[in-house]
Design a protein around this motif. Sequence first.
Motif, mmCIF file in Angstrom:
data_model
loop_
_atom_site.group_PDB
_atom_site.id
_atom_site.type_symbol
_atom_site.label_atom_id
_atom_site.label_comp_id
_atom_site.label_asym_id
_atom_site.label_seq_id
_atom_site.Cartn_x
_atom_site.Cartn_y
_atom_site.Cartn_z
ATOM 1 N N MET A 18 38.308 38.529 -52.042
ATOM 2 C CA MET A 18 38.228 39.266 -53.299
ATOM 3 C C MET A 18 37.244 40.427 -53.192
ATOM 4 O O MET A 18 37.536 41.558 -53.623
ATOM 5 N N LEU A 19 36.079 40.186 -52.609
ATOM 6 C CA LEU A 19 35.096 41.255 -52.468
ATOM 7 C C LEU A 19 35.654 42.404 -51.631
ATOM 8 O O LEU A 19 35.449 43.585 -51.963
ATOM 9 N N ASP A 20 36.341 42.074 -50.552
ATOM 10 C CA ASP A 20 36.930 43.124 -49.710
ATOM 11 C C ASP A 20 37.991 43.912 -50.479
ATOM 12 O O ASP A 20 38.089 45.138 -50.341
ATOM 13 N N LYS A 21 38.787 43.212 -51.301
ATOM 14 C CA LYS A 21 39.814 43.884 -52.085
ATOM 15 C C LYS A 21 39.179 44.832 -53.098
ATOM 16 O O LYS A 21 39.611 45.990 -53.241
ATOM 17 N N VAL A 22 38.162 44.358 -53.786
ATOM 18 C CA VAL A 22 37.489 45.193 -54.785
ATOM 19 C C VAL A 22 36.848 46.412 -54.123
ATOM 20 O O VAL A 22 36.944 47.539 -54.620
ATOM 21 N N LYS A 23 36.217 46.181 -52.991
ATOM 22 C CA LYS A 23 35.580 47.292 -52.270
ATOM 23 C C LYS A 23 36.615 48.331 -51.866
ATOM 24 O O LYS A 23 36.344 49.548 -51.912
ATOM 25 N N SER A 24 37.809 47.893 -51.489
ATOM 26 C CA SER A 24 38.853 48.831 -51.069
ATOM 27 C C SER A 24 39.312 49.725 -52.209
ATOM 28 O O SER A 24 39.897 50.795 -51.979
ATOM 29 N N LEU A 25 39.055 49.301 -53.459
ATOM 30 C CA LEU A 25 39.399 50.105 -54.628
ATOM 31 C C LEU A 25 38.314 51.114 -54.977
ATOM 32 O O LEU A 25 38.456 51.880 -55.934
ATOM 33 N N GLY A 26 37.222 51.101 -54.207
ATOM 34 C CA GLY A 26 36.111 51.991 -54.502
ATOM 35 C C GLY A 26 35.232 51.486 -55.630
ATOM 36 O O GLY A 26 34.557 52.267 -56.302
ATOM 37 N N ILE A 27 35.214 50.170 -55.823
ATOM 38 C CA ILE A 27 34.406 49.546 -56.876
ATOM 39 C C ILE A 27 33.320 48.701 -56.220
ATOM 40 O O ILE A 27 33.593 47.931 -55.292
ATOM 41 N N ASP A 28 32.090 48.826 -56.721
ATOM 42 C CA ASP A 28 30.947 48.162 -56.089
ATOM 43 C C ASP A 28 30.295 47.101 -56.975
ATOM 44 O O ASP A 28 29.186 46.644 -56.662
ATOM 45 N N ALA A 29 30.945 46.708 -58.065
ATOM 46 C CA ALA A 29 30.354 45.711 -58.955
ATOM 47 C C ALA A 29 31.442 44.779 -59.465
ATOM 48 O O ALA A 29 32.587 45.192 -59.675
ATOM 49 N N VAL A 30 31.066 43.524 -59.675
ATOM 50 C CA VAL A 30 32.031 42.513 -60.099
ATOM 51 C C VAL A 30 31.500 41.748 -61.301
ATOM 52 O O VAL A 30 30.297 41.513 -61.439
ATOM 53 N N GLU A 31 32.416 41.370 -62.188
ATOM 54 C CA GLU A 31 32.138 40.443 -63.280
ATOM 55 C C GLU A 31 32.934 39.185 -62.980
ATOM 56 O O GLU A 31 34.160 39.232 -62.916
ATOM 57 N N MET A 32 32.240 38.071 -62.779
ATOM 58 C CA MET A 32 32.887 36.846 -62.331
ATOM 59 C C MET A 32 32.717 35.731 -63.347
ATOM 60 O O MET A 32 31.640 35.553 -63.915
ATOM 61 N N THR A 33 33.784 34.970 -63.572
ATOM 62 C CA THR A 33 33.711 33.848 -64.496
ATOM 63 C C THR A 33 32.964 32.681 -63.859
ATOM 64 O O THR A 33 33.135 32.378 -62.683
ATOM 65 N N ALA A 34 32.142 32.020 -64.703
ATOM 66 C CA ALA A 34 31.347 30.900 -64.221
ATOM 67 C C ALA A 34 31.417 29.693 -65.147
ATOM 68 O O ALA A 34 30.755 28.681 -64.899
ATOM 69 N N GLY A 35 32.203 29.782 -66.215
ATOM 70 C CA GLY A 35 32.301 28.660 -67.140
ATOM 71 C C GLY A 35 33.285 28.962 -68.248
ATOM 72 O O GLY A 35 34.042 29.928 -68.185
ATOM 73 N N GLU A 61 26.903 37.925 -49.175
ATOM 74 C CA GLU A 61 28.232 38.539 -49.058
ATOM 75 C C GLU A 61 28.319 39.813 -49.897
ATOM 76 O O GLU A 61 28.935 40.805 -49.486
ATOM 77 N N LEU A 62 27.726 39.786 -51.070
ATOM 78 C CA LEU A 62 27.685 40.982 -51.911
ATOM 79 C C LEU A 62 26.827 42.067 -51.276
ATOM 80 O O LEU A 62 27.245 43.230 -51.153
ATOM 81 N N GLU A 63 25.634 41.686 -50.873
ATOM 82 C CA GLU A 63 24.679 42.666 -50.362
ATOM 83 C C GLU A 63 25.182 43.329 -49.089
ATOM 84 O O GLU A 63 24.968 44.528 -48.877
ATOM 85 N N SER A 64 25.885 42.583 -48.249
ATOM 86 C CA SER A 64 26.383 43.153 -46.997
ATOM 87 C C SER A 64 27.446 44.223 -47.247
ATOM 88 O O SER A 64 27.711 45.060 -46.377
ATOM 89 N N ARG A 65 28.039 44.210 -48.426
ATOM 90 C CA ARG A 65 29.068 45.186 -48.791
ATOM 91 C C ARG A 65 28.529 46.261 -49.725
ATOM 92 O O ARG A 65 29.289 47.114 -50.204
ATOM 93 N N GLY A 66 27.241 46.196 -50.023
ATOM 94 C CA GLY A 66 26.653 47.149 -50.958
ATOM 95 C C GLY A 66 27.152 46.946 -52.376
ATOM 96 O O GLY A 66 27.298 47.901 -53.147
ATOM 97 N N MET A 67 27.385 45.678 -52.757
ATOM 98 C CA MET A 67 27.944 45.363 -54.067
ATOM 99 C C MET A 67 26.941 44.591 -54.915
ATOM 100 O O MET A 67 25.931 44.088 -54.405
ATOM 101 N N GLU A 68 27.219 44.495 -56.205
ATOM 102 C CA GLU A 68 26.326 43.801 -57.130
ATOM 103 C C GLU A 68 27.140 43.049 -58.181
ATOM 104 O O GLU A 68 28.332 43.291 -58.355
ATOM 105 N N ILE A 69 26.467 42.143 -58.880
ATOM 106 C CA ILE A 69 27.078 41.420 -59.989
ATOM 107 C C ILE A 69 26.778 42.180 -61.265
ATOM 108 O O ILE A 69 25.617 42.318 -61.658
ATOM 109 N N ALA A 70 27.825 42.677 -61.922
ATOM 110 C CA ALA A 70 27.635 43.362 -63.200
ATOM 111 C C ALA A 70 27.275 42.355 -64.290
ATOM 112 O O ALA A 70 26.437 42.634 -65.159
#
Length: 313
Positions: A18-35, A61-70
């Motif tokens: 999922m992180l690789d897919k999001v990164k391929s879209l040029g997006i560096d932040a994710v909102e993920m469900t946790a409950g 895994e996030l940091e290695s891709r330059g990504m963050e949790i929104a």
Amino acid sequence: MKLAICTDVYGNLSYTEMLDKVKSLGIDAVEMTAGGWAGCPHVKRQELLDSESARIAFMAELESRGMEIAALNCSGNPLSPGEMGERHTASTYDTIRLAGLLGVKKVVMMSGCPAGAPGDRTPNWITSTVSWPDYMAPALDYQWNEVAIPWWKAFVQHCEAHGVTQIAIEEFPCMLVYNPATLLRLRAAVGPVVGINLDPSHLIAMGADPIASARALKGAIHHIHGKDARIERGLADINGLLETQPVTAAETRTWNYVAVGCGQDLQWWKEFFSVCRMGGYDGHVSLEMEDLTMSIEAGVRTSVDALKQTISV
């Protein structure tokens, strides 16, 4: 503002895929469900709560891709009577604990909707308190003053204890908070930790103007969902906007969730984001793709293209 994406749209992919897919879209932040109601495909909440090494690997895994949790998302109905409310309350409290351990400051939620009276077994969304029927106003008073405000006061204390500074409530139909007025009522009662997850699609579907709503919510916008809705010409003129058909019945519904730009045009979206920015919001805009009139890939790419052209950076 920065573009993010609600990752349940890629629930069929593993966390790293999922992180690789999001990164391929040029997006560096994710909102993920946790409950809440979600399947939480990418956040194994209990495992992450129990294991520091799991949390370190998760964030690496996030940091290695330059990504963050929104934001983490825990949308459910913690105010529901019975087992659902108990289950959603537990997962919500756990999501806040996890957010604190991960250093995430923002959690997206729904307000919940209680029963209409003690002993009722089903949530009751009260949408009218005119003079008749006379049971509406007492039910709404019970929901707010005996259930919702006490629950939220205790929950805000839990958030503060774990370093979560923003609870962004999505103004969702069938919840106690479903528009700016109800959000501001809860915020006045429990404090500024509570703000809105401003999702234009829900306001459009209820006949409101999200641009006007954004002006009224100055200082209270904690998060934004990039999500569009379309009032279906001809059908809404006949039957109005109250809609009980399933979302899969797109052809006959009076309104539908659609990819960004397929309901309101890009000029509208530019104005919407400009007004949000004027009101002080400069956080993430999370794409939430729920358009059933096209494929997931087409809907995501259509929406990403529209949002990249319109968000105020």
